[in-house]
Motif scaffolding. Sequence first.
Motif: not given
Length: 434
Positions: A351-352, A366-371, A375-378, A402-405
């Motif tokens: 995010y930063r 890479s890695g489902g939990d990180v993904t 997505c939650e932070r974004f 905030e980061f659509e697209g």
Amino acid sequence: MSQCVVIADDLTGANATGVLLKKMNYEAYTVMNTERIELSTLADCDCVLYPTDSRGVEPEIAYNRVHNVCNLLKGDDVKVYSKRIDSTLRGNLGSETDAMLDCLGEDYVAIAAPCFPSSGRVVVGGYMLVNGLPLHKTDIAIDPKTPVKISEAAVLFDKQSKYQVSSIQLKDLMHGKHYLADLMNQCVAGGSRIIVLDCITQEDLDLIADAVITSKLHVVAVDPGVFTATLARKLITPSQKKEKSKILAVVGSVNPNTTAQMKELWLSQRTHNVFVDTKELLEDDEKRVAEIERVADDILAACDRNAICTVTGDGIYPENRIDFKPYMERYQCSLDDVTGRINHAFAEITYRIFKAEPTFRGLYTSGGDVTVAVCERFRTAGLSLKDEVLPLAAYGQFLKGEFEGVHIITKGGSQGGRDAINQCITYLKEKLYI
């Protein structure tokens, strides 16, 4: 008028190259009958492709067909000229290259980079290899119409062309674009008008294209399409202009397959990597925040010089794997809570970086939990799915937030072969014109 002109020796080759260009958002037209199309129509496209159906004809006939088409399509607006050849070097390589050089003038030279990495066609030490075998040991040697019994690419051009041919090999590519550009100019100064280069990976083709631009030579790209697309990407802005962007890969998986895939990426493409000291993320808040800031600041400091950056958990190496039990006892929490603390730190780093540098428009996770954590932070509403890059690797764009697209490819850590992450990053590069 079109900015890219591709003259191919057959229809399927023209279309295959056109698809590569279309994937990068260029408008590409394949012209099969000039009597039925007005040249003004071509003003609407970025790239025009013309098949001459000349692979199996006599060299003189092939020369005339290519020369006539080149004379029809050349123009002041054209930034990339391409002689599309077969990926296994069949056909009239020399006479067709000569035709374009003669048509365009004495200040043009041919840069032949005849590899197609994703199809197993590479040139090493001057030899064309097809899936690891020298060309003359494949079925191409007994092709009923256009057999090729020589594996040395430069020798094939030399036998067929009236012009002097030079060869640049892999050892020369190791010194960077400026050295390579100087070497190209030296070859031309020595009388060569065709330069054949070793090339194995997409990164090699990027380097060769950068060297061509640095050399300031007027060139004809001679290749099966990938080098042409690479050169176009660097020289031509699509009609629907999009800013060049950067890509961030965020890898939290500790699967051994991920380790091999990241090593392959780092070898194949120019990247700036920062390892995350995962243990620091599990310490007190001060150390956790300091590590997040360190990684994000490192990426941001280097991104002007590197279009591809990677944030990688140090757990991809076994000696850095963490025993979570002491942390579960310290914080009186579950395993999911402890690993969640790591995943959310990766998301905060991501995010930063995206918040501070808007040119990051491509994301690989890479890695489902990180993904999920990213997505939650974004605060995205979800993903608009667009394509399957390879099995179990999905491409899409963020919906809302905030980061659509932003373009994103997600993949499980255990999925894919050794080159899977490299393929995903290359896919994003094509989408973002990097």
